[in-house]
Design an enzyme around this catalytic site. Sequence first.
Site, PDB file in Angstrom:
ATOM      1  N   GLU A 187      35.002  25.229  17.830  1.00 15.24           N
ATOM      2  CA  GLU A 187      34.153  25.817  16.805  1.00 15.24           C
ATOM      3  C   GLU A 187      33.826  24.853  15.675  1.00 15.24           C
ATOM      4  OE1 GLU A 187      32.657  28.574  16.892  1.00 15.24           O
ATOM      5  OE2 GLU A 187      33.673  29.758  18.420  1.00 15.24           O
ATOM      6  N   GLU A 224      53.299  23.995  31.417  1.00 15.99           N
ATOM      7  CA  GLU A 224      53.888  24.160  30.086  1.00 15.99           C
ATOM      8  C   GLU A 224      55.323  23.653  30.016  1.00 15.99           C
ATOM      9  OE1 GLU A 224      56.010  28.324  29.403  1.00 15.99           O
ATOM     10  OE2 GLU A 224      53.843  28.550  29.576  1.00 15.99           O
TER      11      GLU A 224
END
Length: 326
Positions: A108, A139
């Site tokens: 963004e 992960e």
Amino acid sequence: MSSTTDANAEANAEAATPGGYGELRAQLETLTTEAFRPELAEIDQLPTHEIARIMNGEDTTVPAAVAEKLPLIAAAIDATAERMARGGRLIYAGAGTAGRLGVLDASECPPTFNTDPSEVIGLIAGGPSAMVKAVEGAEDSKELAAADLDELGLTADDTVVGISASGRTPYAIGAVEHARARGALTIGLSCNAGSALADAAEHGLEIVVGPELLTGSTRLKAGTAQKLVLNMISTITMIRLGKTYGNLMVDVRASNEKLRARSRRIVSLATGASDQEIEVALAATDGEVKDAILTILGGVDGPTAATLLADSHGHLRAALAAVRTT
């Protein structure tokens, strides 16, 4: 006993031993974000409106948890802005929901603040495909995080934000540890107190929102808390870097019709100029909102506005002050 039975028994025994799943299960049971709430054990039997009411009530507690950590958040932001002013980058690193939130915040920044995509970066364990589909085991690797950072050419001017609701995700911890060893600024954002991630980072931000509505579903309150803090880190850092003028997004990139309309409205709000004046100013500055505002308020031409802003490191108020003192 068959060989299959023997194998299953062996696997179960391993899982119950230290270092196996028994140890991991014990760790999870100590985490606030994983706590079971017996009072919600019958929630699936409730009317939809009642479940929605409960969820809404849960969500209202998140801002208060963030508020408790505002001094720590502010200190981390100031340190980040200082590094970025020297040319450093803001890099988010996480797995699963936490990683996706980092990628979202990074993505963004270019349209909102006209940053280059290389200035704010989101790393997710398992790579871009993990945004939409889980990459098993990614992960759990500190080494993968270090490799991802090395691929970016990490420098001491960069800031790395490890994001993990549990505060124990190896990828996030590995990113912070590797970055700190390289001299980069490190921030650890988690939702459990006393987390390994916060301990590994220079700035530990532990936003404790309590157990989730659905046991262990940290895309809920924990995800909301992380999103709020990431909003603060990126937005306030950009404010400190001069990417805004007051509360106006003067560095917005007009990449579509909506943003082009918004650009003209921002110039209008900042200057009070007529539509014709705004069109002339934007034409003289190749559509750069900040430059256009400076030409109107400072009474300078486009090239002069660009020079003044460059000399002021992009800070419009400083550029206007320079015009008024000449």
